[in-house]
Write an enzyme that holds these catalytic residues in place. Structure first.
Site, PDB file in Angstrom:
ATOM      1  N   TYR A   1     -43.708 -32.768 -20.784  1.00 42.08           N
ATOM      2  CA  TYR A   1     -43.464 -31.748 -21.811  1.00 42.08           C
ATOM      3  C   TYR A   1     -44.259 -32.061 -23.089  1.00 42.08           C
ATOM      4  O   TYR A   1     -44.616 -31.163 -23.842  1.00 42.08           O
ATOM      5  CB  TYR A   1     -41.979 -31.706 -22.179  1.00 42.08           C
ATOM      6  CG  TYR A   1     -41.093 -30.982 -21.194  1.00 42.08           C
ATOM      7  CD1 TYR A   1     -41.610 -30.345 -20.064  1.00 42.08           C
ATOM      8  CD2 TYR A   1     -39.712 -30.921 -21.405  1.00 42.08           C
ATOM      9  CE1 TYR A   1     -40.771 -29.681 -19.180  1.00 42.08           C
ATOM     10  CE2 TYR A   1     -38.881 -30.248 -20.526  1.00 42.08           C
ATOM     11  CZ  TYR A   1     -39.411 -29.639 -19.415  1.00 42.08           C
ATOM     12  OH  TYR A   1     -38.575 -28.971 -18.553  1.00 42.08           O
TER      13      TYR A   1
ATOM     14  N   CYS B   1     -33.587 -35.154 -23.272  1.00 43.10           N
ATOM     15  CA  CYS B   1     -35.027 -35.186 -23.540  1.00 43.10           C
ATOM     16  C   CYS B   1     -35.222 -34.812 -25.007  1.00 43.10           C
ATOM     17  O   CYS B   1     -34.794 -33.736 -25.433  1.00 43.10           O
ATOM     18  CB  CYS B   1     -35.710 -34.163 -22.630  1.00 43.10           C
ATOM     19  SG  CYS B   1     -37.462 -33.895 -22.994  1.00 43.10           S
TER      20      CYS B   1
ATOM     21  N   THR C   1     -38.032 -34.183 -26.574  1.00 45.09           N
ATOM     22  CA  THR C   1     -39.028 -33.128 -26.757  1.00 45.09           C
ATOM     23  C   THR C   1     -38.365 -31.758 -26.594  1.00 45.09           C
ATOM     24  O   THR C   1     -38.505 -30.877 -27.448  1.00 45.09           O
ATOM     25  CB  THR C   1     -40.163 -33.286 -25.721  1.00 45.09           C
ATOM     26  OG1 THR C   1     -40.589 -34.650 -25.718  1.00 45.09           O
ATOM     27  CG2 THR C   1     -41.332 -32.389 -26.041  1.00 45.09           C
TER      28      THR C   1
ATOM     29  N   CYS D   1     -37.966 -40.923 -27.179  1.00 45.76           N
ATOM     30  CA  CYS D   1     -38.220 -40.238 -25.914  1.00 45.76           C
ATOM     31  C   CYS D   1     -37.339 -40.954 -24.906  1.00 45.76           C
ATOM     32  O   CYS D   1     -37.310 -42.194 -24.872  1.00 45.76           O
ATOM     33  CB  CYS D   1     -39.692 -40.373 -25.527  1.00 45.76           C
ATOM     34  SG  CYS D   1     -40.063 -39.847 -23.834  1.00 45.76           S
TER      35      CYS D   1
ATOM     36  N   HIS E   1     -37.579 -41.509 -21.930  1.00 40.35           N
ATOM     37  CA  HIS E   1     -38.278 -42.365 -20.966  1.00 40.35           C
ATOM     38  C   HIS E   1     -38.438 -43.813 -21.478  1.00 40.35           C
ATOM     39  O   HIS E   1     -38.545 -44.736 -20.676  1.00 40.35           O
ATOM     40  CB  HIS E   1     -39.694 -41.831 -20.700  1.00 40.35           C
ATOM     41  CG  HIS E   1     -39.760 -40.720 -19.706  1.00 40.35           C
ATOM     42  ND1 HIS E   1     -39.355 -39.439 -19.991  1.00 40.35           N
ATOM     43  CD2 HIS E   1     -40.200 -40.694 -18.416  1.00 40.35           C
ATOM     44  CE1 HIS E   1     -39.548 -38.665 -18.921  1.00 40.35           C
ATOM     45  NE2 HIS E   1     -40.059 -39.406 -17.957  1.00 40.35           N
TER      46      HIS E   1
END
Ligand code: DGL
Length: 264
Positions: free
Chosen positions: A43, A75, A77, A189, A191
């Protein structure tokens, strides 16, 4: 409320599993459907319009299909861009994920904070507002690190993490800090906590990493307090796009108690 109604966790990839892990700690019995938009990953390099349309559209369809009791956009984003729009579309509580600037500002001693996110996240007015509200008088140094998203996806598929990607994040932030000392790193983020060990080695023990996963999990537990849960089977892992996108994730998913991936 149907006791088997799940919590829907949504991310572009595997990053939201960091929120899933924190959620299991506080609500071990809650049925969860984890939805990974692998067909839309990443994204971070998309425009605001692309992300908003994609996230609102997918979550609308997923909510219709899975009838969740709550949705979490795991997420940064997607949340910093589309949280308001998704709340308008869904009739259930929607929890977002925003950069943990507030706790980082409370923790820093040196007053210099590094923030690593995606390209799309770090340019959001939402992040400017968090900085204005919570980090006044501190220096917040923002960088985009799309390579870390790829590295985290690879790591969960059992592939090695390229040390150059980690070193690049360290070197760029250190150069921005100049003579000042970064002592707190916001992993903006979902991740990135998957690479906490690698980042910790690069930045050293004096730099504390902060992310939102525990806070989000607590928020979800609070919103669902008093509700009962009865899972009708193992948690489900849903992917957009071809099944090949989930190849290599079997061990990471099995370790978290998921059934094999399914296509949305
Ligand atoms: N996990 C997402 C986040 O928290 C970003 C990954 C992507 O670029 O898709 O921002």
């Amino acid at each position: 409320m149907d006791k088997s109604s799940p919590i829907l966790l949504f991310d572009s990839g595997v990053g939201g599993l960091t929120v899933y892990d924190a959620l299991r700690d506080v609500l071990p019995d809650a049925p969860v459907i984890y939805a990974s938009d692998l067909a839309g990953l990443p994204y971070g390099t998309k425009t605001e319009a692309q992300i908003a349309a994609r996230v609102a559209g997918l979550l609308g369809r997923m909510a219709e299909r899975y009838q969740p009791r709550l949705a979490c956009i795991a997420c940064n984003t997607a949340s910093t861009i589309a949280l308001g729009m998704v709340r308008d579309v869904l009739e259930i509580p929607v929890v977002g994920t925003v950069p943990a600037i507030k706790p980082a500002a409370a923790l820093t001693q040196s007053g210099t904070i590094g923030l690593v996110g995606t390209e799309a996240t770090i340019r959001q007015a939402y992040v400017d507002e968090l900085e204005r509200e919570f980090a006044e008088g501190k220096r917040l140094l923002r960088i985009a690190a799309p390579g870390l998203v790829e590295a985290a996806e690879a790591k969960l598929r059992g592939q090695p993490v390229d040390p150059a990607v980690i070193a690049d994040v360290h070197d760029r932030l250190t150069a921005m800090a100049g003579d000042a000392q970064i002592d707190t790193l916001v992993l903006a983020c979902t991740h990135f906590p998957l690479l906490a060990g690698e980042l910790g080695e690069a930045f050293g023990p004096g730099v504390r990493q902060v992310d939102g996963a525990q806070g989000i999990a607590r928020r979800i537990a609070h919103l669902l307090s008093g509700q009962s849960f009865a899972a009708s089977g193992p948690n489900r892992f849903i992917v957009t796009g071809p099944m090949a996108g989930a190849a290599g994730l079997e061990a990471a998913l099995a370790a978290r108690g998921f059934a094999p991936p399914e296509i949305f």
